[in-house]
Design a protein around this motif. Structure first.
Motif, PDB file in Angstrom:
ATOM      1  N   LYS A 196      93.731  23.137  87.621  1.00  0.00           N
ATOM      2  CA  LYS A 196      92.856  23.753  88.612  1.00  0.00           C
ATOM      3  C   LYS A 196      91.454  23.864  88.023  1.00  0.00           C
ATOM      4  CE  LYS A 196      95.850  24.385  91.875  1.00  0.00           C
ATOM      5  NZ  LYS A 196      95.684  23.750  93.207  1.00  0.00           N
ATOM      6  N   ALA A 197      90.438  23.776  88.863  1.00  0.00           N
ATOM      7  CA  ALA A 197      89.052  23.756  88.380  1.00  0.00           C
ATOM      8  C   ALA A 197      88.208  24.794  89.099  1.00  0.00           C
ATOM      9  CB  ALA A 197      88.447  22.370  88.580  1.00  0.00           C
ATOM     10  N   TRP A 198      87.123  25.192  88.438  1.00  0.00           N
ATOM     11  CA  TRP A 198      86.141  26.130  88.990  1.00  0.00           C
ATOM     12  C   TRP A 198      86.779  27.478  89.323  1.00  0.00           C
ATOM     13  CZ3 TRP A 198      82.038  23.854  87.552  1.00  0.00           C
ATOM     14  CH2 TRP A 198      81.918  22.459  87.670  1.00  0.00           C
ATOM     15  N   ILE A 199      87.643  27.942  88.441  1.00  0.00           N
ATOM     16  CA  ILE A 199      88.389  29.165  88.698  1.00  0.00           C
ATOM     17  C   ILE A 199      87.637  30.373  88.144  1.00  0.00           C
ATOM     18  CG2 ILE A 199      90.576  30.353  88.422  1.00  0.00           C
ATOM     19  CD1 ILE A 199      90.632  27.716  90.093  1.00  0.00           C
ATOM     20  N   THR A 200      87.154  31.218  89.037  1.00  0.00           N
ATOM     21  CA  THR A 200      86.544  32.479  88.631  1.00  0.00           C
ATOM     22  C   THR A 200      87.606  33.362  87.994  1.00  0.00           C
ATOM     23  OG1 THR A 200      84.933  32.361  90.427  1.00  0.00           O
ATOM     24  CG2 THR A 200      85.294  34.512  89.443  1.00  0.00           C
ATOM     25  N   HIS A 201      87.288  33.943  86.859  1.00  0.00           N
ATOM     26  CA  HIS A 201      88.199  34.730  86.019  1.00  0.00           C
ATOM     27  C   HIS A 201      89.219  33.844  85.312  1.00  0.00           C
ATOM     28  CE1 HIS A 201      87.385  38.146  89.140  1.00  0.00           C
ATOM     29  NE2 HIS A 201      86.366  38.013  88.303  1.00  0.00           N
ATOM     30  N   GLY A 202      88.966  32.532  85.279  1.00  0.00           N
ATOM     31  CA  GLY A 202      89.862  31.626  84.576  1.00  0.00           C
ATOM     32  C   GLY A 202      89.957  31.996  83.098  1.00  0.00           C
ATOM     33  N   GLY A 203      91.166  32.208  82.627  1.00  0.00           N
ATOM     34  CA  GLY A 203      91.390  32.555  81.238  1.00  0.00           C
ATOM     35  C   GLY A 203      91.477  34.032  80.966  1.00  0.00           C
ATOM     36  N   ILE A 204      91.055  34.881  81.913  1.00  0.00           N
ATOM     37  CA  ILE A 204      91.134  36.326  81.702  1.00  0.00           C
ATOM     38  C   ILE A 204      91.931  37.026  82.794  1.00  0.00           C
ATOM     39  CG2 ILE A 204      88.933  36.363  80.459  1.00  0.00           C
ATOM     40  CD1 ILE A 204      87.711  37.661  82.984  1.00  0.00           C
ATOM     41  N   ALA A 205      92.307  36.327  83.848  1.00  0.00           N
ATOM     42  CA  ALA A 205      93.006  36.954  84.978  1.00  0.00           C
ATOM     43  C   ALA A 205      94.426  37.339  84.580  1.00  0.00           C
ATOM     44  CB  ALA A 205      93.030  36.010  86.175  1.00  0.00           C
ATOM     45  N   ASP A 206      94.894  38.437  85.164  1.00  0.00           N
ATOM     46  CA  ASP A 206      96.263  38.895  84.933  1.00  0.00           C
ATOM     47  C   ASP A 206      97.257  38.218  85.859  1.00  0.00           C
ATOM     48  OD1 ASP A 206      95.655  41.076  82.968  1.00  0.00           O
ATOM     49  OD2 ASP A 206      94.476  41.810  84.657  1.00  0.00           O
ATOM     50  N   PHE A 207      96.780  37.708  86.975  1.00  0.00           N
ATOM     51  CA  PHE A 207      97.644  36.976  87.896  1.00  0.00           C
ATOM     52  C   PHE A 207      96.810  35.942  88.632  1.00  0.00           C
ATOM     53  CE2 PHE A 207      95.946  40.448  90.403  1.00  0.00           C
ATOM     54  CZ  PHE A 207      95.651  39.862  91.626  1.00  0.00           C
ATOM     55  N   CYS A 208      97.473  34.896  89.096  1.00  0.00           N
ATOM     56  CA  CYS A 208      96.803  33.800  89.798  1.00  0.00           C
ATOM     57  C   CYS A 208      97.564  33.481  91.069  1.00  0.00           C
ATOM     58  CB  CYS A 208      96.742  32.540  88.929  1.00  0.00           C
ATOM     59  SG  CYS A 208      95.999  32.751  87.312  1.00  0.00           S
ATOM     60  N   THR A 209      96.860  33.376  92.178  1.00  0.00           N
ATOM     61  CA  THR A 209      97.444  32.831  93.396  1.00  0.00           C
ATOM     62  C   THR A 209      97.168  31.338  93.383  1.00  0.00           C
ATOM     63  OG1 THR A 209      97.169  34.888  94.635  1.00  0.00           O
ATOM     64  CG2 THR A 209      97.373  32.859  95.904  1.00  0.00           C
ATOM     65  N   VAL A 210      98.232  30.547  93.300  1.00  0.00           N
ATOM     66  CA  VAL A 210      98.126  29.113  93.017  1.00  0.00           C
ATOM     67  C   VAL A 210      98.664  28.308  94.191  1.00  0.00           C
ATOM     68  CG1 VAL A 210      98.826  27.265  91.439  1.00  0.00           C
ATOM     69  CG2 VAL A 210      98.399  29.576  90.552  1.00  0.00           C
ATOM     70  N   MET A 211      97.888  27.328  94.631  1.00  0.00           N
ATOM     71  CA  MET A 211      98.341  26.371  95.641  1.00  0.00           C
ATOM     72  C   MET A 211      98.785  25.093  94.924  1.00  0.00           C
ATOM     73  SD  MET A 211      97.746  28.332  98.135  1.00  0.00           S
ATOM     74  CE  MET A 211      96.794  29.865  98.244  1.00  0.00           C
ATOM     75  N   ALA A 212     100.013  24.694  95.155  1.00  0.00           N
ATOM     76  CA  ALA A 212     100.559  23.517  94.477  1.00  0.00           C
ATOM     77  C   ALA A 212     101.331  22.663  95.472  1.00  0.00           C
ATOM     78  CB  ALA A 212     101.473  23.928  93.322  1.00  0.00           C
ATOM     79  N   ARG A 213     101.380  21.365  95.187  1.00  0.00           N
ATOM     80  CA  ARG A 213     102.056  20.430  96.079  1.00  0.00           C
ATOM     81  C   ARG A 213     103.556  20.464  95.822  1.00  0.00           C
ATOM     82  NH1 ARG A 213     100.295  17.442  99.488  1.00  0.00           N
ATOM     83  NH2 ARG A 213      98.147  17.579  98.706  1.00  0.00           N
ATOM     84  N   THR A 214     104.301  20.728  96.887  1.00  0.00           N
ATOM     85  CA  THR A 214     105.757  20.725  96.807  1.00  0.00           C
ATOM     86  C   THR A 214     106.372  19.655  97.704  1.00  0.00           C
ATOM     87  OG1 THR A 214     105.860  22.421  98.550  1.00  0.00           O
ATOM     88  CG2 THR A 214     105.890  23.183  96.253  1.00  0.00           C
ATOM     89  N   GLY A 215     105.519  18.978  98.468  1.00  0.00           N
ATOM     90  CA  GLY A 215     106.020  17.961  99.381  1.00  0.00           C
ATOM     91  C   GLY A 215     105.131  16.733  99.365  1.00  0.00           C
ATOM     92  N   ASP A 216     105.065  16.046 100.485  1.00  0.00           N
ATOM     93  CA  ASP A 216     104.300  14.814 100.583  1.00  0.00           C
ATOM     94  C   ASP A 216     102.800  15.104 100.582  1.00  0.00           C
ATOM     95  OD1 ASP A 216     106.668  13.402 100.723  1.00  0.00           O
ATOM     96  OD2 ASP A 216     106.721  13.470 102.931  1.00  0.00           O
TER      97      ASP A 216
END
Length: 399
Positions: A171-191
């Motif tokens: 993932k790129a351009w993530i505000t708080h990247g590397g210091i966040a306690d949790f992440c809401t992540v969108m990932a591909r699970t299908g086509d």
């Protein structure tokens, strides 16, 4: 019910509680945030201790259900709090906006059990969130994301319902990247495409999750922005948010609200630049009188003030539509577009008012200008906002 802002303009607020909340925010901004802003931004310091204070003060979960530790405030109030925080320091205002964005998927699409388990700590327990949608090759075209989540084999080597997901990608351009306690992540699970994406709630310390060095940005140096690498990150199915394939719709729903947060932050930044310019114009003397006496400069200040007020009116109109449960996506895109473009103009004009001093780091105007540029890019560039608005007006483009 009205409330006077620091510049003497009265705002309409819905309750006494809202007025007290804004007063608390201004007090924190004046005492704890603004005095440290210039020094900490120059040093690239992220004020994590300030976010702990905001959490203890109830300001990190304002628009969410009190049953889970939220503040139960309408967006009309929450956004004005963001404006106050951003006027003191954009890193803080934007950080609160991103944190709220990161909580949206769970608060709106999580199960009752998921909300009860995770939301109280996220909203009032001092945690900090990150929102993970963009990728190195999927920015404006977010539906083209490549980060993939696959079900791990269950007992007996089979895969199916329940069990864990394994996430791989960047993932790129993530505000708080590397210091966040949790992440809401969108990932591909299908086509390929928007329908093949699912949302997950990933702990910030999950094994296999790592951050690249923060990006070297022209502004917002106190707010870390970094790539996040997912290398076999295991996430139990209990942390899947919504149905499989619903993730892109969840992401867009969150962004409609997130754009209003960016709009409010832009108004706060523009207001800070206006205040700096007005104060300087009253004190700086040329040709034997304050430069505020000169009509050319007075007109410039008048245009700056008009941009601030018009921007606030637009984001509040969108917020009230949202609070009433009415469609607000079109107005949210307009607010993000107008307010961030206005912030760019206002901060540029503030530098001009200060002249040579405005171009130096001895005054905050140059920092405001650098920060305003970022707001025209994040959470959908302003070109994308125009695409969204046009689609509401005339329908989708012909293929």
């Amino acid at each position: 019910m009205a409330d006077s802002t620091p510049d003497g303009v009265e705002r309409r607020l819905p309750t006494d509680e809202a007025r007290e909340l804004l007063a608390l925010t201004r007090d924190i901004a004046r005492r704890e945030i603004a005095p440290r802003a210039a020094e900490e931004e120059a040093a690239g310091h992220f004020p994590r201790e300030l976010f702990a204070l905001l959490s203890r003060s109830g300001l990190l979960g304002l628009p969410y259900d009190p049953a889970y530790g939220g503040g139960g405030q309408p967006y009309e109030v929450y956004l004005q709090v963001l404006e106050e925080l951003a006027a003191a320091r954009l890193t803080v205002g934007l950080g609160v906006s991103v944190h709220s964005l990161s909580c949206h998927a769970l608060a709106r699409y999580g199960t009752e059990e998921q909300r009860a388990t995770h939301l109280p700590a996220m909203l009032g327990g001092g945690l900090l969130g990150a929102y993970c949608l963009s990728e190195p090759s999927a920015g404006s075209d977010a539906a083209a994301l490549r980060t993939r989540a696959v079900r791990s084999p269950g007992e007996g080597g089979s895969s199916g319902e329940g069990g864990d997901w394994v996430i791989d990608g960047t993932k790129a351009w993530i505000t708080h990247g590397g210091i966040a306690d949790f992440c809401t992540v969108m990932a591909r699970t299908g086509d390929a495409g928007a329908r093949g994406i699912t949302a997950f709630l990933v702990p910030g310390d999950a094994p296999g999750l790592s951050a690249a060095p923060p990006e070297r940005k022209m502004g917002m140096k106190g707010s870390p922005t970094a790539q996040l690498h997912f290398d076999g990150v295991r996430v139990p199915d209990e942390r899947r948010l919504g149905a499989e394939g619903q993730g892109f719709a969840i992401a867009l729903d969150a962004l409609d609200s997130g754009r209003l947060g960016i709009a409010a932050c832009a108004v706060g930044l523009g207001r800070a630049a206006l205040d700096e310019a007005v104060g300087y114009a009253k004190e700086r003397r040329q040709f034997g009188r304050p430069i505020a006496d000169f009509q050319g400069l007075r007109f410039l200040l008048a245009d700056m003030a008009t941009g601030v007020e018009a921007g606030r009116a637009l984001y509040l109109e969108a917020a009230r539509l949202r609070d009433e449960g009415r469609p607000f996506g079109r107005i949210a895109a307009m607010a993000k577009l107008f307010c961030t473009d206005a912030a760019m103009r206002i901060t540029t004009d503030a530098v001009q008012v200060l002249g040579g001093y405005g171009y130096t780091a001895d005054f905050p105007a140059e920092r405001y200008l650098r920060e305003a540029k970022m707001l025209q890019i994040v959470e959908g560039t302003n070109q994308i906002q125009r695409v969204v608005i046009a689609r509401h007006l005339v329908g989708p483009e012909s293929r």
